[in-house]
Design a protein around this motif. Structure first.
Motif, short mmCIF file in Angstrom:
data_model
loop_
_atom_site.label_atom_id
_atom_site.label_comp_id
_atom_site.label_asym_id
_atom_site.label_seq_id
_atom_site.Cartn_x
_atom_site.Cartn_y
_atom_site.Cartn_z
N LEU A 1 31.04 -15.86 8.07
CA LEU A 1 29.71 -16.65 8.60
C LEU A 1 29.72 -18.00 8.41
CD1 LEU A 1 26.04 -15.60 7.30
CD2 LEU A 1 26.71 -17.82 7.93
N VAL A 2 29.84 -18.78 9.92
CA VAL A 2 30.11 -20.15 9.88
C VAL A 2 28.67 -20.67 9.64
CG1 VAL A 2 31.11 -21.98 10.96
CG2 VAL A 2 31.92 -19.59 10.87
N ALA A 3 28.34 -21.47 8.65
CA ALA A 3 26.94 -22.31 8.86
C ALA A 3 27.13 -23.78 8.37
CB ALA A 3 25.98 -21.68 7.60
N ILE A 4 28.31 -24.23 9.22
CA ILE A 4 28.66 -25.62 8.90
C ILE A 4 28.00 -26.42 10.20
CG2 ILE A 4 30.51 -27.24 8.85
CD1 ILE A 4 32.48 -24.90 8.00
N VAL A 5 27.28 -27.43 9.66
CA VAL A 5 26.57 -28.43 10.62
C VAL A 5 27.74 -29.15 11.45
CG1 VAL A 5 25.04 -30.23 10.83
CG2 VAL A 5 24.58 -28.40 9.34
N GLY A 6 27.55 -29.32 12.52
CA GLY A 6 28.61 -30.08 13.36
C GLY A 6 29.73 -29.42 14.04
N THR A 7 30.69 -30.05 14.55
CA THR A 7 31.90 -29.75 15.10
C THR A 7 32.68 -28.96 14.18
OG1 THR A 7 32.88 -31.68 15.14
CG2 THR A 7 31.72 -31.21 17.02
N ALA A 8 32.71 -29.29 12.93
CA ALA A 8 33.71 -28.66 12.02
C ALA A 8 33.82 -27.05 11.93
CB ALA A 8 33.50 -29.29 10.47
N GLY A 9 32.89 -26.50 12.35
CA GLY A 9 33.18 -24.79 12.09
C GLY A 9 33.76 -24.40 13.43
N LEU A 10 33.77 -25.26 14.45
CA LEU A 10 34.43 -24.71 15.68
C LEU A 10 35.88 -23.95 15.55
CD1 LEU A 10 34.11 -23.96 18.64
CD2 LEU A 10 34.53 -26.26 19.35
N GLU A 11 36.80 -24.79 15.01
CA GLU A 11 38.09 -24.28 14.73
C GLU A 11 38.14 -23.20 13.88
OE1 GLU A 11 41.61 -26.77 15.31
OE2 GLU A 11 40.28 -28.61 15.48
N PRO A 12 37.52 -23.14 12.69
CA PRO A 12 37.55 -21.78 11.92
C PRO A 12 37.12 -20.76 12.67
CG PRO A 12 36.86 -23.91 10.70
CD PRO A 12 37.05 -24.26 12.10
N ALA A 13 35.95 -20.95 13.30
CA ALA A 13 35.34 -19.79 14.02
C ALA A 13 36.45 -19.28 14.96
CB ALA A 13 34.10 -20.11 14.84
N LEU A 14 36.91 -20.08 15.63
CA LEU A 14 38.08 -19.50 16.52
C LEU A 14 39.33 -18.83 15.80
CD1 LEU A 14 38.11 -22.24 19.32
CD2 LEU A 14 37.39 -19.79 19.77
N ALA A 15 39.50 -19.36 14.68
CA ALA A 15 40.61 -18.78 13.86
C ALA A 15 40.22 -17.46 13.43
CB ALA A 15 40.99 -19.81 12.84
N ALA A 16 38.89 -17.46 13.05
CA ALA A 16 38.32 -15.84 12.68
C ALA A 16 38.50 -14.97 13.52
CB ALA A 16 36.94 -16.27 12.02
N ILE A 17 38.09 -15.34 14.80
CA ILE A 17 38.15 -14.21 15.96
C ILE A 17 39.76 -13.88 16.32
CG2 ILE A 17 37.80 -14.09 18.42
CD1 ILE A 17 35.24 -15.92 18.09
N ARG A 18 40.41 -14.72 16.31
CA ARG A 18 41.78 -14.57 16.57
C ARG A 18 42.41 -13.62 15.37
NH1 ARG A 18 42.32 -20.61 18.83
NH2 ARG A 18 41.68 -20.00 21.07
N ALA A 19 41.98 -13.82 14.22
CA ALA A 19 42.49 -13.13 13.19
C ALA A 19 41.98 -11.56 12.97
CB ALA A 19 42.26 -13.64 11.71
N GLY A 20 40.86 -11.19 13.99
CA GLY A 20 40.23 -10.01 14.14
C GLY A 20 38.93 -9.87 13.11
N LYS A 21 38.41 -10.88 12.93
CA LYS A 21 37.43 -10.98 11.94
C LYS A 21 36.04 -11.03 12.89
CE LYS A 21 40.21 -11.68 8.86
NZ LYS A 21 40.73 -10.46 8.12
#
Length: 389
Positions: free
Chosen positions: A102-122
Motif C-alpha cells: 500500500l503506497v500512501a506517500i505524497v508526491g512522486t516518491a511513491g512511483l518507483e516503489p510502486a513499479l518495483a512492487a508490481i514487477r516483484a509480483g505484488k
C-alpha cells in the motif's frame, strides 16, 4: 481460517497510513503489516513497530533512519532491518513476504516503489494520486504484464471498483465521481482573490493532509481523480463525470449502458475503502461507525461550477491529451499549492499557474512516455511553475 494478508505500508505515519494501522488493528487475523516506512516521523514509527512487530522498516530521511535504529534498542528490536532513502522504499516494496504493497506517500516518491512492487509480483494498493496520474498507462501496462492487481484506496475509486464488480468497460456509460465541493462551493468567484490558507484548510467533510485539503478547495483533487479513474478502469476521460455531493455519503457511482446507476455509500471514513482494498472481495465485520440515514436526513447533488473551478477543465484536457501532460498537470499544481501555502501567491493564481505550464508544455509533449521521460516532464513542470509564479 485463511492466513492473513501480509501488507507493506509505505507512508505509515500520514493520515492514510494511520487509518491503515487502525484497520489492521481491527482485523489482526486478516491483516499483518510486515513492512512499513515513514519519511521522518520517528516517534510514529516507534509506536507502530511496538504495536505491529514488522519484519523490516524504513525511513526516507537517512538521518531519521539512524535515529530510529538507535531507538529500536529500547524496544529490544536492535536487529530489525531499517532501510533508508528511496532505495529503502524499493527494498520494502519487494519484500518476499509481502502480498500487497500500500503506497500512501505524497508526491512522486511513491512511483518507483510502486513499479518495483508490481514487477516483484505484488498487488498494489494505491493511495498516492501521483502514481496513476503521472504514469497510469505505464503502471497498468506493467500490472497486466505481471498479473497483479492495482487496488484503489481513494474513497471515490473504491466506490467505483465495488460498483463495477468485474464488469467490462463496454458495459459502462459513465463513471460519476462525487465531490464535497470543498469549503468554497457557495463562495462567489469575485471573493476567491481574498481566500486565505486558513480558510482553504477548513474542509467540511474530511480530515486530510494539507496538500489534499487545498486540492479539495480548488477541486484539483477531483481533476486528479478523473485522470486516475481513466487508467484504473480503462475508460476514456470523456466518460468520467463529477457531481457535487456535500454530505460525502455517496462516494461515487457508475451509470451503465442500460441507464441503471449503482452507488456505494457509507459515512466519510477512510477506513472503509482501505479495508476493502486489503481484504476485498470479502466483507468483514469491523468496529467502524454505522451509517445512520435518519440522522443524515438528506442527500443532495448539484453540478460543479466549472467557471469558478477551471481545475476540472484542465484535468479533462490533461487526461484527453495523455502522454506527459498529466504529469505536468500534477507537478504544476503541487508547486502552486506549495506557493499558496507559503503565502507567495493568491488562491486564484493556483489555477493560472497550472494552465500556463500546461500551455507551455504543448511544444515538448511526449506520447506513451517511459518512466524516465515522465520524471523529466515532472521536473520540467516544476521549474516552469516556479518561473511563472
Amino acid at each position: 481460517m485463511t492466513k492473513p494478508k501480509n501488507i507493506v505500508l509505505l507512508g505509515c505515519t500520514g493520515s492514510i497510513g494511520v487509518s491503515t494501522q487502525k484497520v489492521a488493528a481491527d482485523l489482526p487475523e486478516q491483516i499483518r503489516i510486515v513492512g512499513m516506512a515513514s519519511r521522518e516521523n520517528v516517534d510514529g514509527m516507534v509506536e507502530a513497530i511496538r504495536q505491529f512487530k514488522p519484519l523490516a522498516v524504513g525511513m526516507t530521511n537517512p538521518e531519521k533512519a539512524e535515529e530510529l535504529q538507535e531507538r529500536l534498542g529500547a524496544l529490544g528490536r536492535r536487529a530489525l532491518p531499517v532501510h533508508s532513502g528511496e532505495k529503502g522504499l524499493i527494498e520494502l516494496a519487494t519484500m518476499p513476504e509481502a502480498d500487497i504493497v500500500l503506497v500512501a506517500i505524497v508526491g512522486t516518491a511513491g512511483l518507483e516503489p510502486a513499479l518495483a512492487a508490481i514487477r516483484a509480483g505484488k498487488d498494489l494498493a494505491v493511495a498516492s494520486k501521483e502514481i496513476l496520474v503521472m504514469a497510469g498507462e505505464l503502471v497498468m501496462s506493467e500490472a497486466r504484464k505481471h498479473g497483479v492487481r492495482v487496488l484503489p484506496v481513494d474513497s471515490e475509486h473504491s466506490a467505483i471498483f465495488q460498483c463495477l464488480e468485474g464488469r467490462e468497460p463496454r458495459d459502462v456509460k459513465r463513471l460519476i465521481l462525487t465531490a464535497s465541493g470543498g469549503p468554497f462551493r457557495q463562495t462567489p468567484r469575485e471573493q476567491f482573490a481574498k481566500i486565505t490558507v486558513a480558510q482553504a484548510l477548513k474542509h467540511p467533510s474530511w480530515n486530510m493532509g494539507q496538500k489534499i485539503t487545498i486540492d479539495s478547495a480548488t477541486l484539483f483533487n477531483k481533476g486528479l481523480e478523473m485522470i486516475e479513474a481513466r487508467w484504473l478502469f480503462d475508460i476514456g476521460v470523456d466518460r468520467v463525470d463529477v457531481v457535487i455531493h456535500p454530505q460525502s455519503v455517496v462516494h461515487s457511482m457508475v451509470e451503465f449502458v442500460d441507464g441503471s446507476i449503482l452507488a456505494q455509500l457509507s459515512v466519510p471514513d477512510m477506513r472503509y475503502p482501505i479495508q476493502y482494498a486489503l481484504t476485498g472481495p470479502q466483507r468483514l465485520p469491523n468496529s467502524m461507525p454505522p451509517t445512520d440515514f435518519a440522522k443524515i436526513g438528506t442527500l443532495t447533488f448539484e453540478d460543479p461550477d466549472r467557471e469558478k473551478f477551471p481545475s476540472l477543465r484542465l484535468a479533462h484536457e490533461a487526461g484527453r491529451v495523455g502522454g506527459t501532460m498529466p504529469a505536468v498537470f500534477n507537478a504544476a499544481n503541487e508547486v502552486a499549492v506549495a506557493q499558496f501555502v507559503d503565502g507567495k501567491i493568491g488562491f486564484l493564481k493556483i489555477f493560472e499557474m497550472v494552465e500556463e505550464v500546461m500551455q507551455a508544455h504543448t511544444a515538448v509533449w511526449v506520447a506513451s512516455p517511459t518512466l524516465g521521460v515522465i520524471l523529466e516532464a515532472d521536473l520540467w513542470a516544476r521549474k516552469e511553475a516556479e518561473r511563472v509564479a
